[in-house]
Motif scaffolding. Structure first.
Motif, PDB file in Angstrom:
ATOM      1  N   ILE A 124       2.547  11.488  12.548  1.00  0.00           N
ATOM      2  CA  ILE A 124       1.391  10.486  10.631  1.00  0.00           C
ATOM      3  C   ILE A 124       3.039  10.664  10.262  1.00  0.00           C
ATOM      4  O   ILE A 124       4.127  10.876  10.039  1.00  0.00           O
ATOM      5  CB  ILE A 124       1.296  11.955  10.167  1.00  0.00           C
ATOM      6  N   ASP A 125       2.827   9.201  10.710  1.00  0.00           N
ATOM      7  CA  ASP A 125       3.552   8.476   9.398  1.00  0.00           C
ATOM      8  C   ASP A 125       3.859   8.388   8.112  1.00  0.00           C
ATOM      9  O   ASP A 125       4.877   8.320   7.693  1.00  0.00           O
ATOM     10  CB  ASP A 125       4.062   6.902  10.122  1.00  0.00           C
ATOM     11  N   ARG A 126       2.399   8.097   7.690  1.00  0.00           N
ATOM     12  CA  ARG A 126       2.902   8.277   6.381  1.00  0.00           C
ATOM     13  C   ARG A 126       0.531   8.882   5.811  1.00  0.00           C
ATOM     14  O   ARG A 126      -0.361   8.425   6.567  1.00  0.00           O
ATOM     15  CB  ARG A 126       2.749   6.927   5.229  1.00  0.00           C
ATOM     16  N   ILE A 127       0.759   9.430   4.943  1.00  0.00           N
ATOM     17  CA  ILE A 127      -0.331   9.268   3.677  1.00  0.00           C
ATOM     18  C   ILE A 127       0.006   9.418   2.674  1.00  0.00           C
ATOM     19  O   ILE A 127       1.148   9.862   2.234  1.00  0.00           O
ATOM     20  CB  ILE A 127      -0.670  10.809   4.127  1.00  0.00           C
ATOM     21  N   MET A 128      -1.121   8.401   2.288  1.00  0.00           N
ATOM     22  CA  MET A 128      -1.026   7.825   0.518  1.00  0.00           C
ATOM     23  C   MET A 128      -1.845   8.501  -0.270  1.00  0.00           C
ATOM     24  O   MET A 128      -3.136   8.247   0.477  1.00  0.00           O
ATOM     25  CB  MET A 128      -0.309   6.929   0.245  1.00  0.00           C
ATOM     26  N   VAL A 129      -1.519   9.039  -1.197  1.00  0.00           N
ATOM     27  CA  VAL A 129      -3.297   9.609  -1.196  1.00  0.00           C
ATOM     28  C   VAL A 129      -3.025   8.725  -3.748  1.00  0.00           C
ATOM     29  O   VAL A 129      -1.945   9.056  -4.065  1.00  0.00           O
ATOM     30  CB  VAL A 129      -3.078  11.157  -2.661  1.00  0.00           C
ATOM     31  N   HIS A 130      -4.018   7.819  -3.909  1.00  0.00           N
ATOM     32  CA  HIS A 130      -3.341   7.579  -5.292  1.00  0.00           C
ATOM     33  C   HIS A 130      -3.865   8.117  -6.369  1.00  0.00           C
ATOM     34  O   HIS A 130      -4.453   9.453  -5.994  1.00  0.00           O
ATOM     35  CB  HIS A 130      -5.156   6.519  -5.706  1.00  0.00           C
ATOM     36  N   GLU A 131      -2.571   8.779  -7.219  1.00  0.00           N
ATOM     37  CA  GLU A 131      -2.668   8.940  -8.363  1.00  0.00           C
ATOM     38  C   GLU A 131      -3.724   9.780  -9.108  1.00  0.00           C
ATOM     39  O   GLU A 131      -4.560  10.959  -9.642  1.00  0.00           O
ATOM     40  CB  GLU A 131      -1.874   8.420  -9.446  1.00  0.00           C
ATOM     41  N   GLY A 156      -6.952   6.831  -1.015  1.00  0.00           N
ATOM     42  CA  GLY A 156      -5.401   7.133  -0.117  1.00  0.00           C
ATOM     43  C   GLY A 156      -6.205   6.629   1.365  1.00  0.00           C
ATOM     44  O   GLY A 156      -6.754   5.448   1.799  1.00  0.00           O
ATOM     45  N   TYR A 157      -4.736   6.465   2.213  1.00  0.00           N
ATOM     46  CA  TYR A 157      -4.464   5.693   3.418  1.00  0.00           C
ATOM     47  C   TYR A 157      -3.785   6.181   4.206  1.00  0.00           C
ATOM     48  O   TYR A 157      -3.264   7.276   3.483  1.00  0.00           O
ATOM     49  CB  TYR A 157      -4.595   4.205   3.287  1.00  0.00           C
ATOM     50  N   VAL A 158      -3.754   6.239   6.227  1.00  0.00           N
ATOM     51  CA  VAL A 158      -3.261   7.669   6.477  1.00  0.00           C
ATOM     52  C   VAL A 158      -2.777   6.214   7.543  1.00  0.00           C
ATOM     53  O   VAL A 158      -3.823   5.452   7.896  1.00  0.00           O
ATOM     54  CB  VAL A 158      -4.437   8.668   7.339  1.00  0.00           C
ATOM     55  N   CYS A 200      -4.371   5.869  14.657  1.00  0.00           N
ATOM     56  CA  CYS A 200      -4.814   6.067  13.093  1.00  0.00           C
ATOM     57  C   CYS A 200      -4.535   5.028  12.118  1.00  0.00           C
ATOM     58  O   CYS A 200      -3.857   5.374  11.492  1.00  0.00           O
ATOM     59  CB  CYS A 200      -5.070   7.139  12.949  1.00  0.00           C
ATOM     60  N   PHE A 201      -5.226   4.040  12.138  1.00  0.00           N
ATOM     61  CA  PHE A 201      -4.690   3.251   9.942  1.00  0.00           C
ATOM     62  C   PHE A 201      -5.858   3.199   9.357  1.00  0.00           C
ATOM     63  O   PHE A 201      -6.407   2.257   9.540  1.00  0.00           O
ATOM     64  CB  PHE A 201      -4.080   1.928  10.862  1.00  0.00           C
ATOM     65  N   LYS A 202      -6.035   4.330   8.864  1.00  0.00           N
ATOM     66  CA  LYS A 202      -7.945   4.279   8.252  1.00  0.00           C
ATOM     67  C   LYS A 202      -7.083   4.818   7.245  1.00  0.00           C
ATOM     68  O   LYS A 202      -5.971   4.843   6.118  1.00  0.00           O
ATOM     69  CB  LYS A 202      -8.482   5.363   8.626  1.00  0.00           C
TER      70      LYS A 202
END
Length: 128
Positions: free
Chosen positions: A87-94, A58-60, A45-47
């Motif tokens: 789940i290696d990383r989840i990022m959410v834009h500030e 954001g992305y995952v 999953c690279f979305k």
């Protein structure tokens, strides 16, 4: 939350993804284009999650077992379980924090895991 949609990440997204990743350090580790390319090729999953205007919210990145990924945490799960979605990383834009974006990403991961008949989601958790 119909104002957000999941989309496949593409090479043209890499600059924005790397900027967002760096903005999220130390919650995630820093990565470069080579590591992002590895994820692009191998991640289950690279979305990215975008809003109606096309802005990156954001992305995952999530992985299944069997990859040559040099992460102590991933390797630990691989040595203990035959089936998992890491789940290696989840990022959410500030600009999109506290709007339920991370919850949407976790819901997406649950769907992915169910589609693959995987009953275990796992990740590293930073406590500091």
């Amino acid at each position: 939350m119909d104002e957000f949609t999941f989309q496949a990440c593409e090479h043209k997204d890499f600059a924005a993804l790397l900027r967002l990743n760096e903005a999220c350090v130390p919650h995630v580790n820093s990565i470069d284009r080579e590591v992002l390319s590895f994820f692009y090729i191998h991640a289950q999953c690279f979305k990215k999650l975008v809003d109606k205007r096309g802005s990156l919210a954001g992305y995952v990145i999530a992985l299944t077992p069997g990859l040559a990924y040099d992460s102590l945490n991933y390797r630990w799960f691989e040595s203990h379980y035959s089936s998992f979605l890491y789940i290696d990383r989840i990022m959410v834009h500030e600009d999109f924090r506290r709007l339920g974006v991370a919850s949407l990403i976790y819901e997406k991961l649950e769907v992915v895991a169910c589609q693959l008949a995987i009953d275990r989601l796992c990740c590293e958790v930073n406590i500091e």
